[in-house]
Scaffold this active site. Structure first.
Site, mmCIF file in Angstrom:
data_model
loop_
_atom_site.group_PDB
_atom_site.id
_atom_site.type_symbol
_atom_site.label_atom_id
_atom_site.label_comp_id
_atom_site.label_asym_id
_atom_site.label_seq_id
_atom_site.Cartn_x
_atom_site.Cartn_y
_atom_site.Cartn_z
ATOM 1 N N LYS A 226 0.836 -1.200 0.000
ATOM 2 C CA LYS A 226 0.000 0.000 0.000
ATOM 3 C C LYS A 226 0.868 1.246 0.000
ATOM 4 O O LYS A 226 1.930 1.275 0.617
ATOM 5 C CB LYS A 226 -0.881 0.001 1.260
ATOM 6 N N GLU A 275 -8.714 10.409 14.037
ATOM 7 C CA GLU A 275 -7.668 9.390 14.157
ATOM 8 C C GLU A 275 -6.689 9.682 15.282
ATOM 9 O O GLU A 275 -5.863 10.591 15.203
ATOM 10 C CB GLU A 275 -6.905 9.252 12.834
#
Length: 478
Positions: A226, A275
Site C-alpha cells: 500500500k 484518528e
C-alpha cells in the site's frame, strides 16, 4: 476572576523568589509553574483573544470527553529539524523540567506545565513556501494554559526566570498580561455569523488520477502492499477566514473528533481528526487502527447497507489488516504487552464511516510518549507499507509538500502523560487563503476515479467549516 489574582498571590511570590535564587546560584534559567482554579469559561473565547495578542496560540480538545486545552503565548518554544526531531524534543523537554519549581494543586491531566504542538509529516527539503513557518517539530510551553477537564476549569501560569530576574517585575508583567486577556475575553464577541463564498483550485485532477494509475503499477513492480497518495486543494475566500468560528463549527459538528489548532503568527493549522495516534498515561497506552472508509447513507437502511458492505469489503479489510499489522509490529519494539480487538468495528462520523480497531498496551521502562510517536508515525493509514519504500514513492510521485498534514499533533505533560493524533481533516489557514489536503490508500487494484471520490468525501468536513455552511464537494466541482 479579579484584577489582582497575581498581585496578591503570596504563593506565586514565594515560588518566584525561590526560583530566582536558584537561577542565580546555578547561573541558568529555569521554570516556575503554578496553577489556580477558575470559574467556568468557553475555551474558544480565550483562543480568540490569544490570536490577537500572541504570536503562538494553541488549542486541543475533544468535546465528548469534556476536555480542552488552550495555550496562550510561549514561555519556551522547542523546535527541531531533521530525522532526529523526536529525540531532540524529548531531550529539550527533559532539560526544561530539570530543577523546575512546579505547584500543580489541581492534579488533573492537562494542568501544570506541558508542551503543545506537533511535527511535520516527514523531514525533507520543502517543496513550497506554504509551510515555511511550521518546522519539522515545534512544541510550545504556553505562557498561560487554560484547562477544562472533568467539569473543572484551571489556569496554569508558566514563567521562565533567570539570574537577573526581579520578582516584583515578573509578577507585574504577568498581571498586566492576564488582565488584558481577561478584559478582551469578556468583552469580545467572536460568535458572529460567518460565511463566505470560496473558490477551489484543485490542481490537475486528471494528472492526480494518472498518478494513482502509476502507483498501482509501482505497487505491483515493487511488491508493495500500500501507498497513501495525498492531493492538495487551495481555497480562496471573499474575506479573511475566522479561525475561531471555523473551530466552533468543527467542535459542534464533530464532537467525537479531536479538535486542534496551532496558531503561528497570522497563520493557523487546524482541523477535526477522528484518528488517534497514541494516548499515554502511567505506563498504559491506547491507540487504534483506523483504515478503510465509505460514505454515510441518506437513510438508516442505506447507512446500514453501506456499513455492512464496508465490513465485508475484501479491499478495505485487506487495507485495515495491513495497518493493524504494522501498528502491532511498531509497538512490539517499545511495549511489554499489546491487546488488540479481534475484529474491526464501524466508527461512524457525520459524513463518513471507517473500520476501527482499538488497541491497548503497556510501555517498557525507560521509553516515553515521544518514543511511541516516533515508532508509530507514519502509520500505513497515512504512509504505506513497507514504510520506507512507501515514503520514497510518496516523495517521488506525490509532488506536494504535506507539511503538518497527516503528522502527529498533541501534547505531553511533566510526568510524560499526553496524547497525539494524526492531523487529517485539516487545513492551513492564512487571511483569505486555505490549503487543504486529503489522501487515500492505494493498493494494487485501486481505481483512480474511486480514489478521487474518496478524497472529495474526506475534504467535505473542513470545506463546510471554512465556508460556514454545507458545501457539497464532489467531482461536479471540477
Amino acid at each position: 476572576m479579579t484584577d489582582t489574582i497575581f498581585a496578591t498571590d503570596k504563593k506565586l511570590y514565594q515560588l518566584l523568589k525561590t526560583g530566582v535564587n536558584r537561577a542565580r546560584k546555578e547561573q541558568r534559567s529555569l521554570l516556575v509553574s503554578l496553577d489556580r482554579q477558575l470559574p467556568a469559561f468557553d475555551p474558544l473565547a480565550y483562543f480568540a483573544v490569544g490570536r490577537q495578542l500572541f504570536e503562538k496560540t494553541l488549542l486541543w480538545g475533544r468535546p465528548t470527553s469534556d476536555f480542552c486545552l488552550v495555550g496562550l503565548g510561549a514561555s519556551r518554544t522547542v523546535a527541531a529539524e531533521g530525522r532526529e526531531r523526536f529525540s531532540v524534543v524529548k531531550k529539550a523537554w527533559s532539560e526544561i523540567l530539570e530543577g523546575a519549581i512546579i505547584d500543580n494543586s489541581a492534579c488533573l491531566n492537562g494542568t501544570g506545565p506541558l508542551l503543545m504542538g506537533g511535527f511535520n509529516f516527514t523531514p525533507q527539503q520543502q517543496l513550497s513556501a506554504i509551510w515555511a513557518n511550521y518546522p519539522d517539530a515545534m512544541l510550545v510551553l504556553p505562557r498561560f494554559l487554560l484547562t477544562m477537564s472533568q467539569g473543572e476549569y484551571w489556569l496554569t501560569t508558566n514563567i521562565m526566570v533567570g539570574p537577573k530576574s526581579k520578582v516584583d517585575e515578573l509578577i507585574k508583567k504577568v498581571e498586566q498580561e492576564w488582565n488584558m486577556i481577561e478584559r478582551k475575553a469578556t468583552q469580545r464577541s467572536w460568535r458572529k455569523t460567518f460565511s463566505t463564498e470560496i473558490k477551489l483550485q484543485e490542481g490537475e485532477v486528471e494528472s492526480w488520477k494518472a498518478t494513482v494509475e502509476q502507483l498501482t503499477q509501482d505497487i505491483k513492480d515493487e511488491r508493495l502492499e500500500k501507498v497513501v497518495l495525498a492531493r492538495q486543494v487551495d481555497v480562496k475566500a471573499e474575506q479573511s477566514f475566522s479561525t475561531t468560528c471555523i473551530l466552533d463549527r468543527l467542535r459542534n459538528k464533530y464532537p467525537t473528533c479531536y479538535i486542534f489548532a496551532v496558531g503561528q503568527g497570522d497563520e493557523c493549522f487546524l482541523g477535526a481528526t477522528p484518528e488517534q495516534l497514541v494516548k499515554f498515561e502511567g505506563d498504559q497506552l491506547q491507540t487504534s487502527c483506523l483504515a478503510g472508509s465509505t460514505a454515510r447513507g441518506s437513510s438508516k437502511r442505506e447507512d446500514q447497507l453501506l456499513g455492512n458492505q464496508l465490513l465485508n469489503s475484501e479491499k478495505n479489510q485487506h487495507e485495515h489488516l495491513i495497518v493493524l499489522r504494522s501498528i502491532r509490529n511498531s509497538l512490539q519494539k517499545v511495549c511489554l504487552e499489546i491487546n488488540i480487538s479481534e475484529k474491526p468495528k464501524l466508527l461512524k462520523l457525520d459524513n463518513v464511516q471507517h473500520l476501527h480497531t482499538p488497541i491497548t498496551g503497556r510501555l517498557k521502562p525507560d521509553f516515553s510518549l515521544f518514543d511511541l510517536v516516533k515508532e508509530l508515525h507514519p502509520t500505513p493509514a497515512i504512509g504505506g507499507l513497507p514504510k520506507n519504500i512507501a515514503l520514497e514513492l510518496i516523495r517521488k510521485r506525490e509532488g506536494i509538500d504535506r507539511g503538518w498534514y497527516s503528522a502527529p499533533v498533541g501534547w505531553i505533560n511533566a510526568t510524560g502523560d499526553g496524547e497525539f493524533v494524526v492531523a487529517i481533516r485539516s487545513a492551513l489557514v492564512k487571511d483569505d487563503n486555505a490549503y487543504l489536503y486529503a489522501g487515500c490508500g492505494i493498493v494494487a487494484d485501486s481505481e483512480p476515479e474511486d480514489e478521487y471520490q474518496e478524497t472529495c468525501l474526506k475534504l467535505q468536513p473542513i470545506l463546510s467549516a471554512l465556508k460556514g455552511e454545507l458545501n457539497e464537494f464532489t467531482a461536479n466541482n471540477e
